[in-house]
Design an enzyme around this catalytic site. Structure first.
Site, PDB file in Angstrom:
ATOM      1  N   ARG A   1      -1.803  84.953  20.530  1.00 10.10           N
ATOM      2  CA  ARG A   1      -2.654  84.412  21.592  1.00 10.10           C
ATOM      3  C   ARG A   1      -1.823  83.935  22.775  1.00 10.10           C
ATOM      4  NH1 ARG A   1      -6.066  81.946  16.817  1.00 10.10           N
ATOM      5  NH2 ARG A   1      -3.966  81.498  16.138  1.00 10.10           N
ATOM      6  N   ILE A   2      -0.735  83.213  22.488  1.00 12.27           N
ATOM      7  CA  ILE A   2       0.075  82.655  23.577  1.00 12.27           C
ATOM      8  C   ILE A   2       0.848  83.770  24.284  1.00 12.27           C
ATOM      9  CG2 ILE A   2       2.012  81.112  24.116  1.00 12.27           C
ATOM     10  CD1 ILE A   2       0.940  79.281  21.802  1.00 12.27           C
TER      11      ILE A   2
ATOM     12  N   ILE B   1       9.488  78.976  24.425  1.00 13.16           N
ATOM     13  CA  ILE B   1       8.424  77.955  24.360  1.00 13.16           C
ATOM     14  C   ILE B   1       7.837  77.916  22.947  1.00 13.16           C
ATOM     15  CG2 ILE B   1       7.765  77.874  26.798  1.00 13.16           C
ATOM     16  CD1 ILE B   1       5.915  80.071  24.292  1.00 13.16           C
TER      17      ILE B   1
ATOM     18  N   ARG C   1       9.580  78.080  19.031  1.00  8.67           N
ATOM     19  CA  ARG C   1      10.270  77.171  18.113  1.00  8.67           C
ATOM     20  C   ARG C   1      11.765  77.395  18.281  1.00  8.67           C
ATOM     21  NH1 ARG C   1       6.312  74.667  17.831  1.00  8.67           N
ATOM     22  NH2 ARG C   1       5.043  74.125  16.009  1.00  8.67           N
TER      23      ARG C   1
ATOM     24  N   GLU D   1      15.174  69.122  17.242  1.00 11.91           N
ATOM     25  CA  GLU D   1      14.578  68.198  18.218  1.00 11.91           C
ATOM     26  C   GLU D   1      14.498  66.787  17.674  1.00 11.91           C
ATOM     27  OE1 GLU D   1      10.813  69.948  19.291  1.00 11.91           O
ATOM     28  OE2 GLU D   1      11.762  71.825  19.822  1.00 11.91           O
TER      29      GLU D   1
ATOM     30  N   HIS E   1      10.023  69.702  24.733  1.00  8.78           N
ATOM     31  CA  HIS E   1       8.916  70.261  23.940  1.00  8.78           C
ATOM     32  C   HIS E   1       7.569  69.780  24.469  1.00  8.78           C
ATOM     33  CE1 HIS E   1       7.573  71.816  19.740  1.00  8.78           C
ATOM     34  NE2 HIS E   1       6.636  72.011  20.646  1.00  8.78           N
TER      35      HIS E   1
ATOM     36  N   GLY F   1       5.109  72.040  25.952  1.00  8.46           N
ATOM     37  CA  GLY F   1       4.217  73.161  26.266  1.00  8.46           C
ATOM     38  C   GLY F   1       2.738  72.785  26.249  1.00  8.46           C
TER      39      GLY F   1
HETATM   40  C1  8YV Z   1       3.166  70.181  19.890  1.00  4.98           C
HETATM   41  C2  8YV Z   1       3.434  72.634  19.113  1.00  4.98           C
HETATM   42  O1  8YV Z   1       4.092  69.812  20.853  1.00  4.98           O
HETATM   43  O2  8YV Z   1       1.266  73.455  18.769  1.00  4.98           O
HETATM   44  C3  8YV Z   1       2.442  73.531  18.458  1.00  4.98           C
HETATM   45  O3  8YV Z   1       2.840  74.346  17.624  1.00  4.98           O
HETATM   46  O4  8YV Z   1       4.579  72.763  18.925  1.00  4.98           O
HETATM   47  C4  8YV Z   1       2.981  71.624  20.061  1.00  4.98           C
HETATM   48  O5  8YV Z   1       1.741  71.838  20.567  1.00  4.98           O
HETATM   49  C5  8YV Z   1       3.583  69.474  18.680  1.00  4.98           C
HETATM   50  O6  8YV Z   1       3.054  69.961  17.524  1.00  4.98           O
HETATM   51  C6  8YV Z   1       3.216  68.024  18.857  1.00  4.98           C
HETATM   52  O7  8YV Z   1       3.105  67.404  17.700  1.00  4.98           O
END
Ligand code: 8YV
Length: 312
Positions: A153-154, A229, A231, A260, A278, A280
């Site tokens: 999707r992204i 953006i 992992r 992180e 982090h 996004g």
């Molecule tokens: C969040 C993310 O920053 O959705 C994800 O997979 O990495 C991010 O949206 C993170 O999970 C915040 O807890």
């Protein structure tokens, strides 16, 4: 009686307010001794709310054997041990779709900012260097090639945006998708060799660990830019730093890192690198929508209704 849950880390403020309203919430991250904190709660706690970064491992599931739902504040559930959850009959939910636009926006922002030296330009003006001369030139976006690793999707939302910037789009993933209009490249190294920008948009976890290897980044080369953006685990971070230092990779724009919030300090000194914490999905609208899914999934589970966005 409100159901009791363990919250592993802080979430969006309105989400925490709703959780407190609907459930009895035990805040795990505030406990100095986590084992001692969890032990007396074990019989009562029926659910876990967690973040993408913290997730939930088998030890947490074993410490809370009556917690049969893990509601994760993220689309990426790589930090949740899904096999352990399945084996214990624990349901897992995530927050897909609601964050797609924001994450794709940040990916494009990083491509543009890196190519057009936006962050460097800002530092240049603030440091009074404009008074002494010109900033060096950036790179043209229109007509350049963007390779997307992971067309979920992204990834698809990134491709749609990049089209508007007149970029040529290529993508790589485990298998081609018949209904996709962008060119599939079966070999990641071959795609990296061809593109100007490589954007990582794949899931994290063991299956994609260090998929962006030294060889992939060498293929991207001294004129190429890596944008991540997704992992940090998808990129071999040590190789990334070494290749940037050796000028064998042109530039990088990173929202995510292997460990992180720790970021290799060597990157702090590099002008051709953009670093983000982090963020996004970190807009008010998106974080509120993600939080709503976390709450709604928990409520659905405790009411015996179908989960909204189940993973397991
Ligand atoms: C969040 C993310 O920053 O959705 C994800 O997979 O990495 C991010 O949206 C993170 O999970 C915040 O807890």
């Amino acid at each position: 009686m409100k159901p009791e849950i363990v919250l592993t880390g802080p979430m969006y403020p309105d989400t925490m307010r709703q959780l407190d309203e609907k459930f009895t919430v035990h805040r795990l991250w505030q406990a100095p001794d986590k084992k001692a904190f969890l032990a007396p709660l074990a019989p009562r706690v029926r659910g876990i709310a967690t973040t993408g970064g913290i997730g939930a491992d088998a030890a947490l599931m074993d410490a809370l054997p009556n917690a049969k739902i893990i509601s994760c504040f993220a689309v990426g559930v790589d930090a949740v041990d899904l096999e352990a959850a399945k084996a214990r009959g624990v349901r897992v939910t995530n927050t897909p779709d609601v964050l797609t636009d924001c994450v794709a926006d940040l990916a494009i922002a990083l491509v543009l900012a890196s190519a057009r030296l936006v962050v460097r330009g800002d530092r240049f003006v603030r440091a009074g260097k404009w008074l002494e001369g010109q900033l060096e030139y950036g790179r043209k976006i229109g007509g350049s090639k963007l390779g997307i690793l992971g067309l979920g999707r992204i990834g698809a939302a990134i491709a749609e945006r990049a089209e508007a910037f007149k970029m040529e789009i290529l993508w790589h993933g485990p298998r081609p998708k018949p209904a996709v209009r962008w060119r599939y490249v079966p070999d990641l190294i071959a795609m990296a060799r061809e593109v100007d920008f490589l954007v990582v948009a794949s899931p994290g976890g063991a299956a994609t660990r260090h998929l962006v290897s030294r060889a992939v980044m060498e293929a991207l080369g001294p004129e190429g830019t890596l944008v991540n953006i997704a992992r940090g685990s998808v990129v071999d971070e040590r190789a990334l730093v070494e290749l940037l230092e050796a000028k064998k990779l042109g530039a990088a724009a990173l929202d995510v890192f292997e460990n992180e919030p720790h970021v290799p300090e060597a990157l702090f000194r590099m002008e051709n690198v953009i670093l983000q914490p982090h963020q996004g999905s970190a807009t008010h609208a998106t974080r509120a929508a993600m939080g709503q899914l976390v709450v709604d999934n928990l409520e659905a589970f405790f009411a015996g209704r179908p989960l909204l966005t189940p993973v397991v």
